[in-house]
Design a protein around this motif. Structure first.
Motif, mmCIF file in Angstrom:
data_model
loop_
_atom_site.group_PDB
_atom_site.id
_atom_site.type_symbol
_atom_site.label_atom_id
_atom_site.label_comp_id
_atom_site.label_asym_id
_atom_site.label_seq_id
_atom_site.Cartn_x
_atom_site.Cartn_y
_atom_site.Cartn_z
ATOM 1 N N LEU A 252 0.841 -1.186 0.000
ATOM 2 C CA LEU A 252 0.000 0.000 0.000
ATOM 3 C C LEU A 252 0.882 1.244 0.000
ATOM 4 O O LEU A 252 1.732 1.407 0.879
ATOM 5 N N ASN A 253 0.697 2.101 -0.973
ATOM 6 C CA ASN A 253 1.436 3.361 -0.987
ATOM 7 C C ASN A 253 0.820 4.332 0.018
ATOM 8 O O ASN A 253 -0.408 4.475 0.090
ATOM 9 N N VAL A 254 1.674 4.982 0.787
ATOM 10 C CA VAL A 254 1.226 5.941 1.790
ATOM 11 C C VAL A 254 1.984 7.244 1.611
ATOM 12 O O VAL A 254 3.216 7.260 1.600
ATOM 13 N N LYS A 255 1.249 8.354 1.465
ATOM 14 C CA LYS A 255 1.870 9.679 1.444
ATOM 15 C C LYS A 255 1.908 10.215 2.876
ATOM 16 O O LYS A 255 0.949 10.043 3.629
ATOM 17 N N VAL A 256 3.003 10.860 3.227
ATOM 18 C CA VAL A 256 3.154 11.425 4.566
ATOM 19 C C VAL A 256 3.329 12.940 4.432
ATOM 20 O O VAL A 256 4.253 13.410 3.778
ATOM 21 N N PHE A 257 2.434 13.689 5.065
ATOM 22 C CA PHE A 257 2.461 15.150 4.955
ATOM 23 C C PHE A 257 3.024 15.831 6.199
ATOM 24 O O PHE A 257 3.518 16.948 6.112
ATOM 25 N N SER A 258 2.917 15.157 7.330
ATOM 26 C CA SER A 258 3.387 15.774 8.564
ATOM 27 C C SER A 258 3.815 14.673 9.536
ATOM 28 O O SER A 258 3.178 13.610 9.611
ATOM 29 N N ALA A 259 4.915 14.922 10.263
ATOM 30 C CA ALA A 259 5.430 13.928 11.200
ATOM 31 C C ALA A 259 6.258 14.632 12.275
ATOM 32 O O ALA A 259 6.591 15.815 12.157
ATOM 33 N N ARG A 260 6.582 13.886 13.313
ATOM 34 C CA ARG A 260 7.365 14.414 14.426
ATOM 35 C C ARG A 260 8.429 13.392 14.797
ATOM 36 O O ARG A 260 8.180 12.189 14.774
ATOM 37 N N PHE A 261 9.601 13.860 15.143
ATOM 38 C CA PHE A 261 10.710 12.966 15.481
ATOM 39 C C PHE A 261 10.898 12.869 16.986
ATOM 40 O O PHE A 261 10.950 13.873 17.692
ATOM 41 N N GLU A 262 10.992 11.629 17.462
ATOM 42 C CA GLU A 262 11.261 11.366 18.874
ATOM 43 C C GLU A 262 12.614 10.654 18.974
ATOM 44 O O GLU A 262 12.704 9.451 18.745
ATOM 45 N N PRO A 263 13.684 11.412 19.297
ATOM 46 C CA PRO A 263 14.998 10.765 19.404
ATOM 47 C C PRO A 263 15.037 9.841 20.617
ATOM 48 O O PRO A 263 14.750 10.248 21.736
ATOM 49 N N LYS A 264 15.355 8.580 20.379
ATOM 50 C CA LYS A 264 15.359 7.606 21.466
ATOM 51 C C LYS A 264 16.110 6.364 20.985
ATOM 52 O O LYS A 264 15.858 5.881 19.875
ATOM 53 N N PRO A 265 17.035 5.863 21.774
ATOM 54 C CA PRO A 265 17.725 4.632 21.370
ATOM 55 C C PRO A 265 16.721 3.506 21.115
ATOM 56 O O PRO A 265 15.772 3.328 21.876
ATOM 57 N N THR A 266 16.914 2.774 20.029
ATOM 58 C CA THR A 266 16.010 1.684 19.718
ATOM 59 C C THR A 266 16.760 0.573 18.994
ATOM 60 O O THR A 266 17.674 0.832 18.211
ATOM 61 N N ASP A 267 16.346 -0.661 19.259
ATOM 62 C CA ASP A 267 16.905 -1.808 18.565
ATOM 63 C C ASP A 267 16.001 -2.254 17.420
ATOM 64 O O ASP A 267 16.306 -3.229 16.729
#
Length: 325
Positions: A252-267
């Protein structure tokens, strides 16, 4: 020479050029013709579509020329008959020398970047994609090469943390009016001292080429700041996108118009999705999580994450590809 006496030929096509055209006309400048692209079929009914500049010119009662080919003898002769003193170009095609040299005082272009940086078709997009915190406008005299003519004037403008290509387009479009009018006045007064670009170190410059669909695909292995800038630089058009994938299902193609970044260590593998199935969709990236806020599934309308999840609660069974394939 009085600027209002100049015989001006205005050349442009999209909405970005319209406020400057209207300001010149409303300010009493002598626009002897408006040159824009031919009408083109568009939409399901393939009805002929007029450019924004043509629509505005007609409302202002200005004569319009719509040449198929800018080197066509009939267009060249029509331009000569106008006896232009000055050419003003905003978001138009590349002009042949016979046209841009014709006006007695030359032809200048308004470019939505601080030249010599971001030469090309999509300067606003690329400035935001590249994380710039400042952009602006430049007026310059046309020559044989795209966006490489002598610079007349520049206007700086900050790029805010929340700005997108859409918001910066509006700001620059409005600010361009003053720069265009001032440039016309200064040319008429003989008070410009254009600065040539040939001594620029080309290796220090960032280009702004035309953007195609594949250029808009999100790479979730990037760091979060880069992804956010990428989304902002393509919102609302042409829009960043990615593929939602699930075993046994069509992507499924998804367009993204707005987002927010949460810096956090992740595996988590980049592209992994987590969701509360009510209000949040988060996607793992190189150094944290990207919270999707405003998006659109192929064939659906644009909506908030909350609204999308009302009918798509199995979202965590999907993932985005982590890198471009």
């Amino acid at each position: 020479m009085n600027a209002k006496d100049l015989r001006i030929v205005f050349m442009g096509t999209p909405e970005f050029a319209v406020p400057s055209l209207r300001a010149l006309a409303d300010g009493g400048y002598n626009i002897v013709a408006v040159v824009t692209t031919p009408d083109k079929p568009a939409g399901r009914g393939r009805k002929l579509h007029e450019s924004d500049v043509k629509i505005a010119a007609r409302e202002l009662g200005l004569p319009v020329l719509q040449p198929e080919k800018l080197k066509a003898p009939e267009f060249v002769e029509a331009m000569r008959a106008l006896q232009p003193d000055l050419g003003v170009v905003i978001a138009f095609r590349m002009l042949p020398e016979v046209i841009w040299r014709m006006p007695k005082l030359g032809t200048f272009n308004l470019h939505a970047a601080l030249l010599p940086q971001y030469r090309g078709a999509a300067p606003i997009n690329w400035a935001i994609i590249n994380g710039e915190r400042e952009t602006g406008l430049t007026t310059f005299l046309l020559n044989h090469e795209i966006d490489k003519g002598a610079i007349i004037d520049r206007l700086r403008m900050p790029i805010g943390e929340e700005d997108t290509v859409g918001t910066m387009y509006e700001k620059l479009m409005a600010a361009g009016v003053g720069l265009v009018l001032d440039t016309v006045d200064r040319i008429a007064a003989g008070s410009i001292a254009p600065t040539e670009q040939q001594f620029v170190d080309e290796s220090t410059l960032r280009p702004a080429p035309k953007i195609f669909k594949e250029d808009c695909r999100i790479d979730w292995s990037w760091n979060g700041r880069r992804i956010i800038d990428f989304i902002r630089g393509l919102s609302p058009y042409p829009s960043a996108w990615s593929e939602l994938r699930r075993d046994g299902h069509e992507p499924l193609n998804v367009k993204v118009f707005s987002a927010r970044f949460e810096p956090k260590p992740t595996d988590a593998l980049p592209g992994t999705i987590r969701s509360d199935r009510r209000d949040t969709i988060s996607v793992a990236c190189a150094d944290g999580w990207i919270d999707l806020l405003d998006l659109q599934l192929a064939g659906k309308k644009r909506m908030t994450t909350h609204d999308l999840l009302l009918g798509f609660r199995e979202i965590e069974e999907y993932a985005f590809p982590s890198v471009r394939e």
